[in-house]
Scaffold this active site. Structure first.
Site, PDB file in Angstrom:
ATOM      1  N   TYR A   1      -0.674  -8.852 -11.389  1.00 40.09           N
ATOM      2  CA  TYR A   1      -1.493  -7.642 -11.401  1.00 40.09           C
ATOM      3  C   TYR A   1      -2.513  -7.756 -12.532  1.00 40.09           C
ATOM      4  O   TYR A   1      -2.165  -7.746 -13.713  1.00 40.09           O
ATOM      5  CB  TYR A   1      -0.641  -6.396 -11.637  1.00 40.09           C
ATOM      6  CG  TYR A   1       0.281  -6.000 -10.504  1.00 40.09           C
ATOM      7  CD1 TYR A   1       0.137  -6.528  -9.225  1.00 40.09           C
ATOM      8  CD2 TYR A   1       1.299  -5.081 -10.718  1.00 40.09           C
ATOM      9  CE1 TYR A   1       0.979  -6.155  -8.192  1.00 40.09           C
ATOM     10  CE2 TYR A   1       2.147  -4.698  -9.691  1.00 40.09           C
ATOM     11  CZ  TYR A   1       1.989  -5.241  -8.431  1.00 40.09           C
ATOM     12  OH  TYR A   1       2.835  -4.847  -7.424  1.00 40.09           O
TER      13      TYR A   1
ATOM     14  N   PRO B   1      -7.422  -0.517   6.406  1.00 47.37           N
ATOM     15  CA  PRO B   1      -7.882   0.072   7.664  1.00 47.37           C
ATOM     16  C   PRO B   1      -6.739   0.271   8.643  1.00 47.37           C
ATOM     17  O   PRO B   1      -5.857  -0.572   8.783  1.00 47.37           O
ATOM     18  CB  PRO B   1      -8.885  -0.975   8.194  1.00 47.37           C
ATOM     19  CG  PRO B   1      -9.327  -1.735   6.983  1.00 47.37           C
ATOM     20  CD  PRO B   1      -8.142  -1.765   6.072  1.00 47.37           C
TER      21      PRO B   1
END
Length: 289
Positions: free
Chosen positions: A53, A213
């Site tokens: 991260y 999406p």
């Protein structure tokens, strides 16, 4: 319980704090450190992170904000990818898993990680394994088991797996499973059923949907909004409370860089959904089929 350690059911996912090196202003860094300290002060004792991260920036924030760590703080990390300086790349080979564990230990300045989750790359979203990154699960588990025997990790978890993979991994001893799951995305229900059967902690990611999406946002669904209004809660709190009501060993790791959102997330643990609301929310996934 997580890896034999007692944790609060509302933890903290640190990924949103992971600004890349060079993108961190002093003010942004101070704000992120304040959120981490506030979380621990307010009873959060389960932090979910990864060395990849922000190319190590997330672990550095955690270390700088909280080290020396409280005795009851359970830090969980993830391996299976790495940041090569330009973005995430797969790191599935056993020697790469070991290298990532070592990088986490160094980045956090600890001698042991309480739990390490193996992030498989078999299915989207995100990275996919190709070429020599297609590695059999048993080889990966053997390396993580060796690391556990060496005392470098306390327990092994899995992320983005199917029921067959969890069954295959059970002899290694699995502390938790992280898969995408929400009131609107129940595709991992068979895996959750297997966790119930074996008493394995369930740590869902995308518990409120995501920015990918085609992934519906829980907080925008009319039934969730209506339930929140009737309870005097936020839609996010309703979505999280539904998770907690769905399985007694669900552990949540909502993340935020906003102190106000931190308070809202923690408060979700006190939201009690009426049984009729739980039933109505349970039926939402059927309407998406």
């Amino acid at each position: 319980m997580l890896g034999g350690r007692r944790v609060a059911r509302i933890g903290f996912g640190a990924m949103q704090l992971a600004l890349r090196p060079g993108d961190q202003s002093a003010a942004g860094r101070d704000k992120a450190m304040t959120v981490l300290r506030d979380a621990v002060t307010k009873g959060v004792n389960h932090l979910d992170t990864a060395q990849f991260y922000g190319a190590g920036a997330c672990n550095a924030l955690i270390r700088d904000a909280l080290h020396p760590f409280p005795d009851d703080l359970v830090i969980v990390s993830k391996v299976g990818a790495r940041d090569d300086g330009t973005g995430l790349v797969a790191a599935q080979r056993p020697e790469e898993l070991r290298a990532e564990v070592e990088a986490n230990l160094t980045g956090l300045d600890v001698e042991q990680l309480a739990v390490v989750n193996l992030r498989r790359l078999d299915v989207p979203p995100g990275l996919s394994a190709e070429g020599d990154q297609i590695v059999d699960l048993d080889s990966q588990l053997a390396e993580l088991t060796a690391l556990r025997d060496e005392g470098k990790i306390g327990a092994i978890g899995l992320s983005s797996v199917g029921p067959g993979q969890l069954r295959q991994a059970l002899p290694a001893g699995i502390a938790c499973v992280q898969n995408a799951y929400s009131v609107l995305d129940r595709s991992s229900e068979p895996l959750l059923d297997l966790c119930r059967e074996h008493g394995i902690a369930w740590v869902p990611f995308f518990p409120l949907g995501s920015a990918f999406p085609g992934v519906p946002k829980v907080t925008e669904h009319p039934a969730v909004v209506q339930a929140a209004a009737s309870l005097g809660a936020t839609p996010a709190q309703v979505g999280l409370a539904w998770q907690l009501a769905h399985y007694a060993q669900t552990l949540l790791i909502p993340g935020t860089s906003d102190p106000a959102h931190l308070d809202d997330n923690i408060a979700a643990g006190s939201v009690r959904l009426p049984s009729e609301t739980v039933v109505a929310l349970d039926r939402l996934a059927d309407s998406l089929d």
